[in-house]
Enzyme design. Structure first.
Site, PDB file in Angstrom:
ATOM      1  N   ASN A 145      -0.268   1.075   6.008  1.00 10.07           N
ATOM      2  CA  ASN A 145       0.484   0.150   5.171  1.00 10.07           C
ATOM      3  C   ASN A 145       1.162  -0.823   6.115  1.00 10.07           C
ATOM      4  OD1 ASN A 145       2.287  -1.101   3.390  1.00 10.07           O
ATOM      5  ND2 ASN A 145       3.762   0.575   3.507  1.00 10.07           N
ATOM      6  N   GLY A 146       0.950  -2.129   5.916  1.00 11.42           N
ATOM      7  CA  GLY A 146       1.585  -3.109   6.807  1.00 11.42           C
ATOM      8  C   GLY A 146       0.571  -4.141   7.252  1.00 11.42           C
ATOM      9  N   HIS A 158      12.465 -36.841 -13.433  1.00  8.51           N
ATOM     10  CA  HIS A 158      12.144 -37.131 -12.027  1.00  8.51           C
ATOM     11  C   HIS A 158      10.771 -36.605 -11.635  1.00  8.51           C
ATOM     12  CE1 HIS A 158      16.089 -38.772 -11.433  1.00  8.51           C
ATOM     13  NE2 HIS A 158      16.649 -37.662 -11.894  1.00  8.51           N
ATOM     14  N   ARG A 161       2.832   0.253  -5.493  1.00  6.67           N
ATOM     15  CA  ARG A 161       2.781  -0.456  -4.217  1.00  6.67           C
ATOM     16  C   ARG A 161       1.478  -1.231  -4.036  1.00  6.67           C
ATOM     17  NH1 ARG A 161       6.628   2.105  -0.891  1.00  6.67           N
ATOM     18  NH2 ARG A 161       5.631   1.203   0.917  1.00  6.67           N
ATOM     19  N   LYS A 183       4.198  -3.847  -7.380  1.00  3.68           N
ATOM     20  CA  LYS A 183       5.585  -3.664  -7.808  1.00  3.68           C
ATOM     21  C   LYS A 183       6.537  -3.777  -6.626  1.00  3.68           C
ATOM     22  CE  LYS A 183       8.669  -2.526 -10.824  1.00  3.68           C
ATOM     23  NZ  LYS A 183       8.969  -3.741 -11.592  1.00  3.68           N
ATOM     24  N   GLU A 192       3.039 -14.507 -14.291  1.00  4.61           N
ATOM     25  CA  GLU A 192       2.551 -13.313 -13.597  1.00  4.61           C
ATOM     26  C   GLU A 192       1.768 -12.370 -14.506  1.00  4.61           C
ATOM     27  OE1 GLU A 192       5.629 -11.099 -11.521  1.00  4.61           O
ATOM     28  OE2 GLU A 192       6.990 -11.209 -13.209  1.00  4.61           O
ATOM     29  N   CYS A 226       0.827  -1.188   0.000  1.00  2.00           N
ATOM     30  CA  CYS A 226       0.000   0.000   0.000  1.00  2.00           C
ATOM     31  C   CYS A 226       0.871   1.252   0.000  1.00  2.00           C
ATOM     32  CB  CYS A 226      -0.936   0.093   1.197  1.00  2.00           C
ATOM     33  SG  CYS A 226      -1.858  -1.409   1.521  1.00  2.00           S
ATOM     34  N   LYS A 276       7.803 -14.794 -15.485  1.00  2.00           N
ATOM     35  CA  LYS A 276       7.246 -13.710 -16.316  1.00  2.00           C
ATOM     36  C   LYS A 276       5.940 -14.160 -16.948  1.00  2.00           C
ATOM     37  CE  LYS A 276       8.879 -10.904 -15.316  1.00  2.00           C
ATOM     38  NZ  LYS A 276       9.915 -10.805 -14.357  1.00  2.00           N
ATOM     39  N   TRP A 327      -2.984  -2.594  -1.489  1.00  2.00           N
ATOM     40  CA  TRP A 327      -2.746  -3.982  -1.909  1.00  2.00           C
ATOM     41  C   TRP A 327      -3.334  -4.843  -0.806  1.00  2.00           C
ATOM     42  CZ3 TRP A 327       0.257  -8.223  -0.144  1.00  2.00           C
ATOM     43  CH2 TRP A 327       0.371  -9.279  -1.057  1.00  2.00           C
ATOM     44  N   GLU A 356      13.066 -17.550 -14.449  1.00  2.00           N
ATOM     45  CA  GLU A 356      12.595 -16.177 -14.648  1.00  2.00           C
ATOM     46  C   GLU A 356      11.597 -16.120 -15.816  1.00  2.00           C
ATOM     47  OE1 GLU A 356      12.408 -13.488 -13.221  1.00  2.00           O
ATOM     48  OE2 GLU A 356      12.270 -11.893 -14.701  1.00  2.00           O
TER      49      GLU A 356
HETATM   50  C1  G6P Z   1       7.648  -7.951  -6.386  1.00  2.00           C
HETATM   51  C2  G6P Z   1       7.790  -7.505  -7.815  1.00  2.00           C
HETATM   52  C3  G6P Z   1       8.884  -8.320  -8.486  1.00  2.00           C
HETATM   53  C4  G6P Z   1      10.189  -8.187  -7.718  1.00  2.00           C
HETATM   54  C5  G6P Z   1      10.004  -8.581  -6.255  1.00  2.00           C
HETATM   55  C6  G6P Z   1      11.233  -8.216  -5.434  1.00  2.00           C
HETATM   56  O1  G6P Z   1       7.171  -9.248  -6.330  1.00  2.00           O
HETATM   57  O2  G6P Z   1       6.569  -7.669  -8.511  1.00  2.00           O
HETATM   58  O3  G6P Z   1       9.074  -7.835  -9.807  1.00  2.00           O
HETATM   59  O4  G6P Z   1      11.152  -9.016  -8.306  1.00  2.00           O
HETATM   60  O5  G6P Z   1       8.900  -7.870  -5.692  1.00  2.00           O
HETATM   61  O6  G6P Z   1      11.342  -6.821  -5.432  1.00  2.00           O
HETATM   62  P1  G6P Z   1      12.690  -6.021  -5.302  1.00  2.00           P
HETATM   63  O7  G6P Z   1      12.265  -4.587  -5.391  1.00  2.00           O
HETATM   64  O8  G6P Z   1      13.253  -6.352  -3.957  1.00  2.00           O
HETATM   65  O9  G6P Z   1      13.591  -6.430  -6.403  1.00  2.00           O
END
Ligand code: G6P
Length: 609
Positions: A103-104, A505, A27, A604, A489, A2, A486, A74, A482
């Protein structure tokens, strides 16, 4: 997570609050809301759409005020519904006295809810936040600053809050414990926000509040006390926060724009690197690198995968053992600390709660050599670590990380070479070759970006699938991870990644003609092994989508689709291969019509654990 913004001024603050919310949407964006002091009353507007919708509502209602707070959410406790949207009021009547944003996560919210319900408070939401609003109202003694100092003592968990009272029209009180909060100093007006970027254009005079601080914001006065109630002075910093208001230009989404920015931002990140030297990571780095004999990497999400890639590099080139841990696991498990460890945190935002907590945990175990690879120079992560390398990805708007990841990899490769140098494992000739390859990266990445039309054709197939497997080996296994992250998500296609040797396995049981299997297949020492794994897939009818190199010697055929990257790039090959996977995920999501830049349920920056 948030985002929070609050203001006390002598002008209408709604434009400042709304602009702040737009910049804080990274956020979380499940809902948003604003509360203002209007003619002796508290008034609010809330929306489960985006801030633009809230702005429209506020215009229609002609809502204006000089004191107020705002929030973008969020969801943690309670669905993303309007009754759960902040600000929360107390009492929950037409004549509310307290407005609060948070926030928290409040861990003792259940017991507080029982207590406050017994006192007659009626809850309108399922949030843990509403208990704080009622608690503040219950304890209110006519002095909000004093009340909040006492009220926060009853809270267990993490919070950044901003609160104001109907009875004190020119005052906002805020507090933090475990969640970030800054104060912005204006000319006769003051602000509070989750980060400095929210106030860019309003003020650049920023105070970073510390754990346990409670702050009293009035028109010409800011007063801070620490967790013991003692008045404290915190440094005022001039912060040139980027507004993040990047233009989309010719691109359809920020994610696409950010994928295409990678040649430039990798160049920016490596700018000024004329040679390998520990001091690239800060003063005193040589002495630290000399003392350490192991590396512990802590990170979350995409940043964790860059750490996994770095493990392959550092162990192979610098010959130093590396442990990579998901920060949320590391912080709670019993581990065996070693004082000669270089603790490396990797974070785009520099404010991920679990990574920060992991860092503090490592320090509490006696590991004092700390370094961060981070994209935000003013972040808590950079402030908390002794050494730092600031990546120059610029503001990343898309929730799915792309350019932050590849710039992290560039920085981690520099770290690898610096550690190797201090360890006597880097000759001048090797240094020169690696530097040459790094400088050529922008051109090499541009050549991968040129494959976009071929990748779009594949994405049309992927858009119709519900599952996908990703395979890689060696340092391309984290790249497969990764790629799968991607895809899931942003397109919501279920995707998993495996080291190709693990296929037999378990995951091979999933392979049918319906299963696309994306294979990262550079021409490295494992290519023949990988080809055997690909045969295992084909024998079960699986459809292979192979990202090969120019000389991997894999040809298209029945059930085998191949896109060839123009160059084989040795140790730096993961940086090229991930770009092709980013494009595949992006175009699959576009074909499915999802909200690419703001995928459902995600945010984010994750400032709660
Ligand atoms: C969230 C974002 C990801 C990011 C992760 C870690 O999940 O959506 O894209 O990799 O946080 O964030 P940071 O800012 O610590 O890289």
């Amino acid at each position: 997570m948030c985002g929070i913004v609050g203001a006390v001024a002598q002008r209408n603050i709604t434009p400042i609050l709304l602009e702040g919310l737009k910049r804080l949407e990274y956020r979380g964006y499940d809902s948003c809301g604003v509360a203002l002091h209007v003619d002796g009353q508290l008034q609010r507007s809330r929306s489960t759409s985006r801030v633009a919708d809230l702005e429209h509502q506020i215009e229609e209602a002609h809502l204006k005020g000089f004191t107020g707070i705002a929030h973008t959410r969020w969801a943690t406790h309670g669905a993303p519904a309007s009754h759960n949207a902040h600000p929360h009021f107390s009492p929950s009547t037409d004549n509310a006295r307290i407005a609060l944003v948070h926030n928290g996560i409040i861990e003792n919210h259940d017991e507080l809810r029982v207590e406050l319900t017994a006192l007659g408070y009626v809850f309108q939401s399922q949030t843990d936040t509403e208990v704080i609003a009622h608690l503040v109202d219950h304890m209110y003694n006519g002095d909000l600053f004093d009340t909040v100092q006492h009220a926060v003592k009853r809270l267990t968990g993490a919070y950044a809050i901003a609160v104001f009272s109907r009875e004190e029209p020119h005052r906002v009180v805020a507090a933090r414990q475990g969640s970030p909060l800054i104060v912005g100093l204006g000319n006769g007006e003051n602000f509070v926000a989750s980060d400095a970027m929210a106030l860019a254009g309003t003020t650049d005079q920023i105070i970073y509040l510390e754990e346990g601080d409670v702050v009293d914001l009035q028109l010409g006065r800011v007063w801070i006390v620490d967790s013991n109630g003692k008045q404290v002075q915190r440094d005022v910093k001039t912060v040139q926060a980027h507004t993040g208001a990047a233009e989309l230009g010719p691109y359809r989404h920020y994610m696409q724009k950010e994928i295409f920015e990678q040649p430039r931002v990798i160049g920016d990140t490596l700018e000024g690197v004329t040679g390998i030297m520990p001091e690239l990571f800060g003063d005193g780095a040589y002495n630290v690198f000399k003392q350490i004999d192991r590396v512990l990497i802590l990170a979350c999400g995409t940043s964790y995968y860059s750490g996994l890639t770095a493990k392959y590099w550092i162990e192979s080139v610098a010959k130093i053992p590396v442990n990579v841990e998901i920060a949320s696991e590391y912080r709670y498990r019993d581990s065996v600390p070693h004082p000669n460890t270089l603790v490396v945190t990797i974070s785009q935002s520099g404010e991920t709660a679990d990574t920060l907590a992991g860092l503090k945990h490592a320090r509490s175990l006696g590991m004092e050599h700390t370094l961060t690879i981070c994209n935000v120079a003013t972040s808590a992560m950079v402030r908390e670590c002794k050494l730092a390398y600031i990546t120059r990805a610029g503001v990343e708007v898309g929730v799915a990380s792309t350019k932050a990841f590849t710039t992290q990899l560039a920085a981690l490769f520099l770290l690898t070479l610096s550690l190797a140098q201090v360890n006597g494992r880097l000759t001048d000739a090797e240094e020169a070759n690696h530097l040459k390859a790094m400088r050529h990266l922008p051109v090499a990445i541009s050549a991968v970006l040129a494959l976009e039309p071929q990748i779009i054709a594949w994405a049309e197939d992927f858009a119709r699938k519900e599952n996908a497997l990703f395979l890689g080996r060696g340092m391309h296994y984290p790249i497969a991870l990764e790629g799968a992250l991607k895809l899931k998500e942003i397109s919501y296609i279920h995707a998993e990644a495996y080291p190709a040797g693990e296929l037999k396995h378990g995951p091979l049981a999933l392979v049918t003609e319906e299963m696309p299997v994306v294979t990262v297949a550079p021409n490295d020492t494992l290519i023949e092994k990988l080809k055997s794994n690909m045969q295992e897939v084909r024998a079960r009818g699986g459809q292979l989508y192979v990202f090969a190199d120019v000389d991997s010697r894999i040809t298209s055929g029945e059930g085998v689709h191949v896109i060839r990257l123009p160059e084989h790039y040795g140790l730096l090959s993961p940086i090229l291969h991930v770009v092709s996977l980013q494009l595949l995920a992006y175009h699959s999501a576009v074909a499915r019509g999802t909200d690419v830049d703001k995928p459902r349920n995600l945010a984010k920056s994750v400032t709660v654990e």
